[in-house]
Design a protein around this motif. Sequence first.
Motif, PDB file in Angstrom:
ATOM      1  N   ASP A 299      47.210  46.405  16.600  1.00 40.75           N
ATOM      2  CA  ASP A 299      46.944  45.159  15.897  1.00 40.75           C
ATOM      3  C   ASP A 299      45.457  45.094  15.546  1.00 40.75           C
ATOM      4  OD1 ASP A 299      46.552  42.557  15.061  1.00 40.75           O
ATOM      5  OD2 ASP A 299      47.692  41.656  16.685  1.00 40.75           O
ATOM      6  N   ALA A 300      45.156  44.730  14.329  1.00 34.62           N
ATOM      7  CA  ALA A 300      43.764  44.686  13.864  1.00 34.62           C
ATOM      8  C   ALA A 300      42.917  43.689  14.654  1.00 34.62           C
ATOM      9  CB  ALA A 300      43.723  44.350  12.381  1.00 34.62           C
ATOM     10  N   SER A 301      43.550  42.673  15.249  1.00 32.84           N
ATOM     11  CA  SER A 301      42.784  41.667  15.981  1.00 32.84           C
ATOM     12  C   SER A 301      42.637  42.002  17.464  1.00 32.84           C
ATOM     13  CB  SER A 301      43.431  40.295  15.823  1.00 32.84           C
ATOM     14  OG  SER A 301      44.703  40.293  16.435  1.00 32.84           O
ATOM     15  N   ALA A 302      43.185  43.136  17.894  1.00 34.43           N
ATOM     16  CA  ALA A 302      43.112  43.510  19.308  1.00 34.43           C
ATOM     17  C   ALA A 302      41.835  44.306  19.559  1.00 34.43           C
ATOM     18  CB  ALA A 302      44.341  44.308  19.718  1.00 34.43           C
ATOM     19  N   LEU A 303      40.828  43.627  20.083  1.00 30.80           N
ATOM     20  CA  LEU A 303      39.562  44.264  20.408  1.00 30.80           C
ATOM     21  C   LEU A 303      39.739  45.120  21.655  1.00 30.80           C
ATOM     22  CD1 LEU A 303      36.436  44.421  20.040  1.00 30.80           C
ATOM     23  CD2 LEU A 303      36.312  42.458  21.581  1.00 30.80           C
ATOM     24  N   THR A 304      39.294  46.362  21.616  1.00 29.40           N
ATOM     25  CA  THR A 304      39.384  47.230  22.777  1.00 29.40           C
ATOM     26  C   THR A 304      38.346  46.806  23.810  1.00 29.40           C
ATOM     27  OG1 THR A 304      40.164  49.079  21.455  1.00 29.40           O
ATOM     28  CG2 THR A 304      39.211  49.614  23.594  1.00 29.40           C
ATOM     29  N   VAL A 305      38.807  46.585  25.031  1.00 28.01           N
ATOM     30  CA  VAL A 305      37.937  46.232  26.151  1.00 28.01           C
ATOM     31  C   VAL A 305      38.104  47.320  27.200  1.00 28.01           C
ATOM     32  CG1 VAL A 305      37.434  44.522  27.937  1.00 28.01           C
ATOM     33  CG2 VAL A 305      38.240  43.771  25.692  1.00 28.01           C
ATOM     34  N   THR A 306      37.000  47.877  27.637  1.00 25.01           N
ATOM     35  CA  THR A 306      37.070  48.968  28.612  1.00 25.01           C
ATOM     36  C   THR A 306      37.308  48.422  30.017  1.00 25.01           C
ATOM     37  OG1 THR A 306      34.706  48.944  29.077  1.00 25.01           O
ATOM     38  CG2 THR A 306      35.444  50.349  27.239  1.00 25.01           C
ATOM     39  N   THR A 307      37.850  49.278  30.858  1.00 28.50           N
ATOM     40  CA  THR A 307      38.026  48.923  32.268  1.00 28.50           C
ATOM     41  C   THR A 307      36.664  48.617  32.881  1.00 28.50           C
ATOM     42  OG1 THR A 307      39.989  50.310  32.418  1.00 28.50           O
ATOM     43  CG2 THR A 307      38.913  49.747  34.486  1.00 28.50           C
ATOM     44  N   SER A 308      35.661  49.362  32.481  1.00 27.65           N
ATOM     45  CA  SER A 308      34.305  49.142  32.977  1.00 27.65           C
ATOM     46  C   SER A 308      33.802  47.743  32.620  1.00 27.65           C
ATOM     47  CB  SER A 308      33.378  50.209  32.397  1.00 27.65           C
ATOM     48  OG  SER A 308      32.048  49.962  32.744  1.00 27.65           O
ATOM     49  N   ALA A 309      34.093  47.292  31.407  1.00 26.50           N
ATOM     50  CA  ALA A 309      33.675  45.949  30.993  1.00 26.50           C
ATOM     51  C   ALA A 309      34.358  44.890  31.852  1.00 26.50           C
ATOM     52  CB  ALA A 309      33.985  45.729  29.517  1.00 26.50           C
ATOM     53  N   LEU A 310      35.636  45.095  32.157  1.00 29.09           N
ATOM     54  CA  LEU A 310      36.353  44.147  33.014  1.00 29.09           C
ATOM     55  C   LEU A 310      35.772  44.170  34.424  1.00 29.09           C
ATOM     56  CD1 LEU A 310      38.672  42.071  33.106  1.00 29.09           C
ATOM     57  CD2 LEU A 310      40.124  43.921  33.943  1.00 29.09           C
ATOM     58  N   GLU A 311      35.443  45.339  34.920  1.00 30.25           N
ATOM     59  CA  GLU A 311      34.821  45.463  36.247  1.00 30.25           C
ATOM     60  C   GLU A 311      33.490  44.717  36.282  1.00 30.25           C
ATOM     61  OE1 GLU A 311      36.071  46.764  38.972  1.00 30.25           O
ATOM     62  OE2 GLU A 311      37.799  47.854  38.187  1.00 30.25           O
ATOM     63  N   ASP A 312      32.692  44.837  35.219  1.00 34.98           N
ATOM     64  CA  ASP A 312      31.411  44.125  35.139  1.00 34.98           C
ATOM     65  C   ASP A 312      31.633  42.618  35.165  1.00 34.98           C
ATOM     66  OD1 ASP A 312      30.019  46.509  34.997  1.00 34.98           O
ATOM     67  OD2 ASP A 312      29.706  46.406  32.821  1.00 34.98           O
ATOM     68  N   PHE A 313      32.646  42.170  34.449  1.00 39.25           N
ATOM     69  CA  PHE A 313      32.965  40.743  34.431  1.00 39.25           C
ATOM     70  C   PHE A 313      33.313  40.266  35.838  1.00 39.25           C
ATOM     71  CE2 PHE A 313      36.277  37.492  34.362  1.00 39.25           C
ATOM     72  CZ  PHE A 313      35.582  36.454  33.776  1.00 39.25           C
ATOM     73  N   PHE A 314      34.181  41.006  36.527  1.00 35.17           N
ATOM     74  CA  PHE A 314      34.591  40.609  37.873  1.00 35.17           C
ATOM     75  C   PHE A 314      33.412  40.582  38.838  1.00 35.17           C
ATOM     76  CE2 PHE A 314      39.051  40.643  36.939  1.00 35.17           C
ATOM     77  CZ  PHE A 314      39.586  39.833  37.925  1.00 35.17           C
ATOM     78  N   ALA A 315      32.459  41.473  38.660  1.00 35.23           N
ATOM     79  CA  ALA A 315      31.287  41.519  39.538  1.00 35.23           C
ATOM     80  C   ALA A 315      30.419  40.270  39.367  1.00 35.23           C
ATOM     81  CB  ALA A 315      30.469  42.774  39.257  1.00 35.23           C
ATOM     82  N   CYS A 316      30.442  39.668  38.202  1.00 38.07           N
ATOM     83  CA  CYS A 316      29.592  38.502  37.901  1.00 38.07           C
ATOM     84  C   CYS A 316      30.317  37.167  37.985  1.00 38.07           C
ATOM     85  CB  CYS A 316      29.013  38.639  36.494  1.00 38.07           C
ATOM     86  SG  CYS A 316      27.965  40.074  36.273  1.00 38.07           S
ATOM     87  N   PHE A 317      31.632  37.177  38.001  1.00 38.68           N
ATOM     88  CA  PHE A 317      32.404  35.946  37.900  1.00 38.68           C
ATOM     89  C   PHE A 317      32.632  35.318  39.267  1.00 38.68           C
ATOM     90  CE2 PHE A 317      36.372  33.552  37.888  1.00 38.68           C
ATOM     91  CZ  PHE A 317      36.122  32.669  36.860  1.00 38.68           C
ATOM     92  N   ALA A 318      32.548  33.998  39.323  1.00 41.04           N
ATOM     93  CA  ALA A 318      32.912  33.237  40.524  1.00 41.04           C
ATOM     94  C   ALA A 318      33.884  32.147  40.100  1.00 41.04           C
ATOM     95  CB  ALA A 318      31.679  32.619  41.159  1.00 41.04           C
ATOM     96  N   ALA A 319      34.940  31.991  40.860  1.00 41.45           N
ATOM     97  CA  ALA A 319      35.901  30.919  40.576  1.00 41.45           C
ATOM     98  C   ALA A 319      35.166  29.582  40.657  1.00 41.45           C
ATOM     99  CB  ALA A 319      37.040  30.963  41.580  1.00 41.45           C
ATOM    100  N   PRO A 320      35.610  28.592  39.895  1.00 42.47           N
ATOM    101  CA  PRO A 320      34.930  27.296  39.916  1.00 42.47           C
ATOM    102  C   PRO A 320      34.962  26.656  41.300  1.00 42.47           C
ATOM    103  CG  PRO A 320      36.863  27.249  38.476  1.00 42.47           C
ATOM    104  CD  PRO A 320      36.741  28.619  39.002  1.00 42.47           C
ATOM    105  N   ALA A 321      33.863  26.014  41.644  1.00 44.13           N
ATOM    106  CA  ALA A 321      33.773  25.299  42.917  1.00 44.13           C
ATOM    107  C   ALA A 321      34.432  23.927  42.787  1.00 44.13           C
ATOM    108  CB  ALA A 321      32.303  25.139  43.307  1.00 44.13           C
ATOM    109  N   ASP A 322      34.734  23.314  43.922  1.00 44.35           N
ATOM    110  CA  ASP A 322      35.394  22.005  43.917  1.00 44.35           C
ATOM    111  C   ASP A 322      34.614  20.956  43.134  1.00 44.35           C
ATOM    112  OD1 ASP A 322      37.464  23.022  45.424  1.00 44.35           O
ATOM    113  OD2 ASP A 322      36.658  22.298  47.330  1.00 44.35           O
ATOM    114  N   ASP A 323      33.279  21.010  43.198  1.00 41.50           N
ATOM    115  CA  ASP A 323      32.480  19.992  42.518  1.00 41.50           C
ATOM    116  C   ASP A 323      32.384  20.205  41.007  1.00 41.50           C
ATOM    117  OD1 ASP A 323      30.836  22.230  42.598  1.00 41.50           O
ATOM    118  OD2 ASP A 323      29.033  21.093  43.104  1.00 41.50           O
ATOM    119  N   GLU A 324      32.988  21.259  40.498  1.00 45.30           N
ATOM    120  CA  GLU A 324      32.971  21.515  39.057  1.00 45.30           C
ATOM    121  C   GLU A 324      34.143  20.869  38.331  1.00 45.30           C
ATOM    122  OE1 GLU A 324      30.957  25.517  37.965  1.00 45.30           O
ATOM    123  OE2 GLU A 324      32.235  25.906  39.708  1.00 45.30           O
ATOM    124  N   GLU A 325      35.013  20.212  39.048  1.00 46.07           N
ATOM    125  CA  GLU A 325      36.132  19.463  38.484  1.00 46.07           C
ATOM    126  C   GLU A 325      37.023  20.297  37.566  1.00 46.07           C
ATOM    127  OE1 GLU A 325      34.694  15.867  36.698  1.00 46.07           O
ATOM    128  OE2 GLU A 325      33.444  15.390  38.414  1.00 46.07           O
TER     129      GLU A 325
END
Length: 93
Positions: free
Chosen positions: A32-58
């Motif tokens: 599909d022309a709209s399907a941007l290729t995302v590498t496994t490495s890019a997803l790994e980088d995202f997971f390394a930086c991401f934190a689930a929202p805290a309770d006070d973030e509503e």
Amino acid sequence: MRAAGGRRRMVYLSVEKDELLRRLATRNESEDASALTVTTSALEDFFACFAAPADDEEAVVYTGDLDAVLAPTGFSAPTRTTRPRAIRRRGRR
């Protein structure tokens, strides 16, 4: 956004990393022309930086109940009698 009457709403969709990797592999195989290729490495980088929202973030944790996400906004999930993807203001037809 607020000047126009809009409100922010953070909706957290919790998905296990293995499931995201599976979906990513499927997406990357798409021609599909709209399907941007995302590498496994890019997803790994995202997971390394991401934190689930805290309770006070509503954040609303999406568990499959669209009405629970939409209720505070005054909107309701579409029904079988409405068009797909239609979201209607409660009380209006």
